[in-house]
Design an enzyme around this catalytic site. Sequence first.
Site, short mmCIF file in Angstrom:
data_model
loop_
_atom_site.label_atom_id
_atom_site.label_comp_id
_atom_site.label_asym_id
_atom_site.label_seq_id
_atom_site.Cartn_x
_atom_site.Cartn_y
_atom_site.Cartn_z
N CYS A 1 0.71 -1.18 0.04
CA CYS A 1 -0.07 0.00 0.14
C CYS A 1 0.89 1.22 0.11
CB CYS A 1 -0.81 0.12 1.32
SG CYS A 1 -2.09 -1.61 1.40
N HIS B 1 -3.25 6.98 2.17
CA HIS B 1 -3.56 5.39 1.71
C HIS B 1 -4.99 5.36 1.99
CE1 HIS B 1 -4.31 1.49 0.85
NE2 HIS B 1 -4.03 0.99 2.07
N ASN C 1 -10.51 0.08 -1.07
CA ASN C 1 -9.06 -0.05 -0.95
C ASN C 1 -8.41 -0.60 -1.94
OD1 ASN C 1 -6.36 -0.74 0.05
ND2 ASN C 1 -7.11 -1.27 2.22
#
Length: 348
Positions: free
Chosen positions: A147, A272, A302
Amino acid sequence: MSESTAPALTLPAGAAGSRIVGIGHHQPEKVMTNDDIAKLVETNDEWIRSRTGIVTRHVAADHVTVADMATEAARHALGDAGVAAADVDLVVVATTTAFDRSPNTAGRVAYALRTGVQPGASTPEGEEVPDLRNVVGPAVIDLNTACSGFAYAVGVADQAIRAGSARTAVVVGSEKLTAVTDWSDRSSCILTADGAGAVVLQAADTPAVGPVVWGSEPELTPAVVIEAPQEKFAQDGRAVFKWAITRAADRARRVVAASGLSLDDIGVLVAHQANLRIIEPLAKGLGLEDRIVVTDITESGNTSAASIPMGLSKWWHSGKIPAGTPALLFGFGGGFTWAGQVVITPSR
């Protein structure tokens, strides 16, 4: 031969820094709602919204690859910059979900940008097959820190430009997380999604990309995994959430300090897109809650390494982010890694 008599190496004269000149993104057409998720596991729209902030997410078709999405995002960014693919001398792709080992994803993207097709695919009928035998292509690098990958990749490209190894770079974050999702696991399947985001960096006399600050949290190395033989995304959600709430702001402050700016100078936060319950406390902990805080997670879920550039691009192209504004990019996740830099948004 002694060190004193060894021939001296000549180092290329790099640029003072780099700047973002184009931004792009790509999302698959298929949208999956929370109600769709509720047909797979025991959950509901209210439960998912209250715990993650996610309302919808995009899911790629089975035949769509990480490289396909990365190429579309790169094309969007190049078009936004007005830069030709032939002028790119570095392609860096951040991903943790590419299953092809070789050619790597960046190589596939570079090829597709020049030819219009992925390596091994047939050129569309009626189109001439490009002759690449005498073409010197760009350097192509895949980077996997999950990520935080996009911030790492921007750091690598910026340093390559400052070292004189590149002048124009395409940096992409692209993920197909749904391909590694356990659709029977309620704790993870409500989060994951697919997509890609990209920026074009060019050499600049006045730096507009701050130094990358990166690191890892050794005790959390196994907290987020996609491991063989299952190769499914899994995480210790409580451990990740605790780190994000207690330590992420400290790491982000280090990023801002390295840029020579202060938090008062930051106009945009692009973290993120892990969970709205992480993004909002992070913004508050940094004193940035009254600035522009990208919350693309609500409609995109996500997307790991794609989440920062995709959120940046979507909000930039919708006019939500102004030009010439210091923006803090900050990623964190699997590994357990974190990284960030301050960038000045491009002119329109």
